[in-house]
Design a protein around this motif. Structure first.
Motif, PDB file in Angstrom:
ATOM      1  N   ALA A   1       0.848  -1.193   0.000  1.00 17.05           N
ATOM      2  CA  ALA A   1       0.000   0.000   0.000  1.00 17.05           C
ATOM      3  C   ALA A   1       0.882   1.240   0.000  1.00 17.05           C
ATOM      4  O   ALA A   1       1.963   1.247   0.605  1.00 17.05           O
ATOM      5  CB  ALA A   1      -0.923   0.022   1.218  1.00 17.05           C
ATOM      6  N   VAL A   2       0.430   2.289  -0.678  1.00 16.50           N
ATOM      7  CA  VAL A   2       1.112   3.577  -0.675  1.00 16.50           C
ATOM      8  C   VAL A   2       0.090   4.664  -0.398  1.00 16.50           C
ATOM      9  O   VAL A   2      -1.114   4.457  -0.558  1.00 16.50           O
ATOM     10  CB  VAL A   2       1.836   3.859  -2.013  1.00 16.50           C
ATOM     11  N   LEU A   3       0.589   5.821  -0.007  1.00 14.52           N
ATOM     12  CA  LEU A   3      -0.294   6.884   0.460  1.00 14.52           C
ATOM     13  C   LEU A   3      -0.099   8.161  -0.344  1.00 14.52           C
ATOM     14  O   LEU A   3       1.026   8.629  -0.518  1.00 14.52           O
ATOM     15  CB  LEU A   3       0.002   7.140   1.941  1.00 14.52           C
ATOM     16  N   VAL A   4      -1.215   8.718  -0.842  1.00 16.03           N
ATOM     17  CA  VAL A   4      -1.207   9.974  -1.584  1.00 16.03           C
ATOM     18  C   VAL A   4      -2.025  10.996  -0.812  1.00 16.03           C
ATOM     19  O   VAL A   4      -3.013  10.662  -0.159  1.00 16.03           O
ATOM     20  CB  VAL A   4      -1.759   9.776  -3.012  1.00 16.03           C
ATOM     21  N   MET A   5      -1.607  12.249  -0.876  1.00 16.79           N
ATOM     22  CA  MET A   5      -2.290  13.311  -0.148  1.00 16.79           C
ATOM     23  C   MET A   5      -3.492  13.835  -0.933  1.00 16.79           C
ATOM     24  O   MET A   5      -3.421  14.060  -2.147  1.00 16.79           O
ATOM     25  CB  MET A   5      -1.326  14.463   0.130  1.00 16.79           C
ATOM     26  N   GLY A   6      -4.585  14.075  -0.234  1.00 14.95           N
ATOM     27  CA  GLY A   6      -5.753  14.662  -0.862  1.00 14.95           C
ATOM     28  C   GLY A   6      -5.500  16.060  -1.384  1.00 14.95           C
ATOM     29  O   GLY A   6      -6.166  16.497  -2.333  1.00 14.95           O
ATOM     30  N   ARG A   7      -4.547  16.770  -0.773  1.00 17.13           N
ATOM     31  CA  ARG A   7      -4.236  18.125  -1.243  1.00 17.13           C
ATOM     32  C   ARG A   7      -3.449  18.125  -2.546  1.00 17.13           C
ATOM     33  O   ARG A   7      -3.211  19.187  -3.137  1.00 17.13           O
ATOM     34  CB  ARG A   7      -3.444  18.884  -0.164  1.00 17.13           C
ATOM     35  N   ALA A   8      -3.029  16.965  -2.996  1.00 14.45           N
ATOM     36  CA  ALA A   8      -2.352  16.862  -4.291  1.00 14.45           C
ATOM     37  C   ALA A   8      -3.345  17.137  -5.419  1.00 14.45           C
ATOM     38  O   ALA A   8      -4.563  17.068  -5.240  1.00 14.45           O
ATOM     39  CB  ALA A   8      -1.735  15.481  -4.465  1.00 14.45           C
ATOM     40  N   HIS A   9      -2.806  17.439  -6.596  1.00 19.28           N
ATOM     41  CA  HIS A   9      -3.642  17.656  -7.772  1.00 19.28           C
ATOM     42  C   HIS A   9      -4.360  16.365  -8.141  1.00 19.28           C
ATOM     43  O   HIS A   9      -3.855  15.259  -7.903  1.00 19.28           O
ATOM     44  CB  HIS A   9      -2.768  18.121  -8.946  1.00 19.28           C
ATOM     45  N   ASP A  10      -5.544  16.506  -8.739  1.00 19.01           N
ATOM     46  CA  ASP A  10      -6.286  15.336  -9.198  1.00 19.01           C
ATOM     47  C   ASP A  10      -5.405  14.415 -10.042  1.00 19.01           C
ATOM     48  O   ASP A  10      -5.495  13.182  -9.940  1.00 19.01           O
ATOM     49  CB  ASP A  10      -7.490  15.765 -10.045  1.00 19.01           C
ATOM     50  N   ALA A  11      -4.562  15.010 -10.893  1.00 18.91           N
ATOM     51  CA  ALA A  11      -3.730  14.210 -11.787  1.00 18.91           C
ATOM     52  C   ALA A  11      -2.762  13.330 -11.016  1.00 18.91           C
ATOM     53  O   ALA A  11      -2.480  12.189 -11.415  1.00 18.91           O
ATOM     54  CB  ALA A  11      -2.956  15.132 -12.744  1.00 18.91           C
ATOM     55  N   THR A  12      -2.247  13.830  -9.898  1.00 13.49           N
ATOM     56  CA  THR A  12      -1.318  13.045  -9.088  1.00 13.49           C
ATOM     57  C   THR A  12      -2.044  11.882  -8.431  1.00 13.49           C
ATOM     58  O   THR A  12      -1.544  10.745  -8.420  1.00 13.49           O
ATOM     59  CB  THR A  12      -0.657  13.937  -8.025  1.00 13.49           C
ATOM     60  N   ILE A  13      -3.224  12.152  -7.886  1.00 11.83           N
ATOM     61  CA  ILE A  13      -4.010  11.068  -7.285  1.00 11.83           C
ATOM     62  C   ILE A  13      -4.320  10.004  -8.335  1.00 11.83           C
ATOM     63  O   ILE A  13      -4.171   8.803  -8.090  1.00 11.83           O
ATOM     64  CB  ILE A  13      -5.299  11.627  -6.662  1.00 11.83           C
ATOM     65  N   ASP A  14      -4.701  10.453  -9.523  1.00  7.21           N
ATOM     66  CA  ASP A  14      -5.024   9.511 -10.601  1.00  7.21           C
ATOM     67  C   ASP A  14      -3.823   8.638 -10.954  1.00  7.21           C
ATOM     68  O   ASP A  14      -3.961   7.429 -11.188  1.00  7.21           O
ATOM     69  CB  ASP A  14      -5.484  10.271 -11.844  1.00  7.21           C
ATOM     70  N   ARG A  15      -2.636   9.244 -10.977  1.00  6.65           N
ATOM     71  CA  ARG A  15      -1.438   8.489 -11.354  1.00  6.65           C
ATOM     72  C   ARG A  15      -1.054   7.470 -10.266  1.00  6.65           C
ATOM     73  O   ARG A  15      -0.601   6.366 -10.579  1.00  6.65           O
ATOM     74  CB  ARG A  15      -0.281   9.442 -11.623  1.00  6.65           C
ATOM     75  N   VAL A  16      -1.235   7.837  -9.013  1.00  8.57           N
ATOM     76  CA  VAL A  16      -0.972   6.866  -7.945  1.00  8.57           C
ATOM     77  C   VAL A  16      -1.960   5.711  -8.032  1.00  8.57           C
ATOM     78  O   VAL A  16      -1.589   4.541  -7.863  1.00  8.57           O
ATOM     79  CB  VAL A  16      -1.024   7.541  -6.561  1.00  8.57           C
ATOM     80  N   VAL A  17      -3.219   6.012  -8.323  1.00 12.25           N
ATOM     81  CA  VAL A  17      -4.225   4.970  -8.485  1.00 12.25           C
ATOM     82  C   VAL A  17      -3.853   4.049  -9.648  1.00 12.25           C
ATOM     83  O   VAL A  17      -3.984   2.815  -9.553  1.00 12.25           O
ATOM     84  CB  VAL A  17      -5.619   5.598  -8.688  1.00 12.25           C
ATOM     85  N   GLU A  18      -3.361   4.615 -10.734  1.00 12.12           N
ATOM     86  CA  GLU A  18      -2.918   3.800 -11.870  1.00 12.12           C
ATOM     87  C   GLU A  18      -1.779   2.876 -11.463  1.00 12.12           C
ATOM     88  O   GLU A  18      -1.746   1.694 -11.840  1.00 12.12           O
ATOM     89  CB  GLU A  18      -2.465   4.703 -13.018  1.00 12.12           C
ATOM     90  N   ALA A  19      -0.827   3.397 -10.691  1.00 12.68           N
ATOM     91  CA  ALA A  19       0.294   2.576 -10.223  1.00 12.68           C
ATOM     92  C   ALA A  19      -0.203   1.480  -9.290  1.00 12.68           C
ATOM     93  O   ALA A  19       0.314   0.352  -9.311  1.00 12.68           O
ATOM     94  CB  ALA A  19       1.330   3.448  -9.525  1.00 12.68           C
ATOM     95  N   GLY A  20      -1.195   1.804  -8.466  1.00  5.28           N
ATOM     96  CA  GLY A  20      -1.762   0.786  -7.601  1.00  5.28           C
ATOM     97  C   GLY A  20      -2.331  -0.373  -8.389  1.00  5.28           C
ATOM     98  O   GLY A  20      -2.141  -1.548  -8.041  1.00  5.28           O
ATOM     99  N   GLU A  21      -3.016  -0.057  -9.480  1.00  9.40           N
ATOM    100  CA  GLU A  21      -3.565  -1.095 -10.343  1.00  9.40           C
ATOM    101  C   GLU A  21      -2.452  -1.919 -10.985  1.00  9.40           C
ATOM    102  O   GLU A  21      -2.530  -3.145 -11.059  1.00  9.40           O
ATOM    103  CB  GLU A  21      -4.439  -0.462 -11.421  1.00  9.40           C
ATOM    104  N   ALA A  22      -1.401  -1.240 -11.431  1.00 10.52           N
ATOM    105  CA  ALA A  22      -0.313  -1.921 -12.131  1.00 10.52           C
ATOM    106  C   ALA A  22       0.512  -2.824 -11.215  1.00 10.52           C
ATOM    107  O   ALA A  22       1.009  -3.871 -11.649  1.00 10.52           O
ATOM    108  CB  ALA A  22       0.603  -0.888 -12.800  1.00 10.52           C
ATOM    109  N   PHE A  23       0.648  -2.444  -9.948  1.00 15.14           N
ATOM    110  CA  PHE A  23       1.515  -3.171  -9.034  1.00 15.14           C
ATOM    111  C   PHE A  23       0.761  -3.880  -7.917  1.00 15.14           C
ATOM    112  O   PHE A  23       1.367  -4.379  -6.971  1.00 15.14           O
ATOM    113  CB  PHE A  23       2.569  -2.217  -8.445  1.00 15.14           C
ATOM    114  N   GLY A  24      -0.561  -3.958  -8.040  1.00 14.74           N
ATOM    115  CA  GLY A  24      -1.344  -4.697  -7.073  1.00 14.74           C
ATOM    116  C   GLY A  24      -1.341  -4.111  -5.679  1.00 14.74           C
ATOM    117  O   GLY A  24      -1.398  -4.841  -4.685  1.00 14.74           O
TER     118      GLY A  24
END
Length: 250
Positions: free
Chosen positions: A97-120
């Motif tokens: 699991a990894v942690l992204v900040m809500g104060r980050a830009h939508d694009a950053t949250i989206d990219r972390v979510v994409e990485a989560g999908e790619a790396f389980g």
């Protein structure tokens, strides 16, 4: 890649409270020693705390992954930018699991979510610093994070001790407004932490100041095994309670 994936965890599958030990330390040696004690005491998840990420980075993740192959490993990156790369590096090292900040830009949250999908990996979204905590948590869930971290920050709490700031204040509203698992973090006493499952936040974090010194960022208690064993037993015996409406809909 992660060997003990918690990526698909939901409120429906999270049927028993869990204990997460937060290793807010500054070297791998102390982190491994503390993690061994915590696991012996009954801790379920292991967190590479932000101080440890800054001090030891991928070395800490790899060392903990090798030592504890069957325990979910959470990395508190507090990502604000470069979301895919940061998450990818931790996924390659064995993070669950990894942690992204809500104060980050939508694009950053989206990219972390994409990485989560790619790396389980499970992606956790942290609401620290948000003006409207409930709205922030709803936004994080809408963007695809799998778990909400409701967080009252270290500096904020210490700057205003007279306010008695606690994540328990907004926790019920956040649990009611979201459907993914929620975790409450930020200066909770042992007694307060044990109430979290009953408020709908069944993954309970023990770190600073309960087991990690909040100033020196070193192990806080020479009797750590006893303290953590009692804490883990209390959490594991707690009852998880979600809003009645959500239970009816599930």
């Amino acid at each position: 890649m992660a060997t003990s994936s918690i990526r698909g965890i939901t409120r429906a599958t999270l049927t028993a409270p869990k204990v997460q030990i937060s290793l807010d330390l500054t070297n791998v040696t102390e982190a491994l020693e503390t993690a061994r004690v915590a696991v012996e005491a009954g801790a379920d998840w292991i967190e590479v705390g932000t101080p440890l990420v800054l001090a030891e980075g991928l070395h800490a993740v790899r060392a903990l992954r090798a030592e504890f192959p069957d325990h979910p490993l959470v990395v508190d990156l507090k990502t604000m930018d470069g979301g895919y790369l940061e998450a990818e590096m931790m996924g390659d090292a064995g993070a669950d699991a990894v942690l992204v900040m809500g104060r980050a830009h939508d694009a950053t949250i989206d990219r972390v979510v994409e990485a989560g999908e790619a790396f389980g990996m499970l992606v956790m979204g942290d609401d620290m610093g948000a003006a409207d905590r409930v709205a922030e948590c709803v936004r994080l869930e809408e963007r695809g994070v799998g778990m909400i971290i409701h967080h009252v920050g270290f500096d904020h709490r210490n700057a205003h001790p007279e306010l008695g700031l606690t994540p328990l204040t907004d926790l019920p509203g956040i649990v009611a407004a979201t459907t993914v698992p929620v975790q409450a973090v930020g200066g909770l006493s042992m007694a307060q932490a044990v109430t979290c499952p009953g408020l709908g936040a069944p993954v309970v974090v023990f770190g600073a100041p309960l087991v990690i010194d909040g100033q020196a960022f070193s192990p806080a208690n020479s009797d750590l095994l006893r303290v953590l064993t009692e804490a883990c037993a209390a959490v594991h015996a707690a009852e998880i309670r979600y809003p009645a409406r959500q239970l009816a809909d599930s």
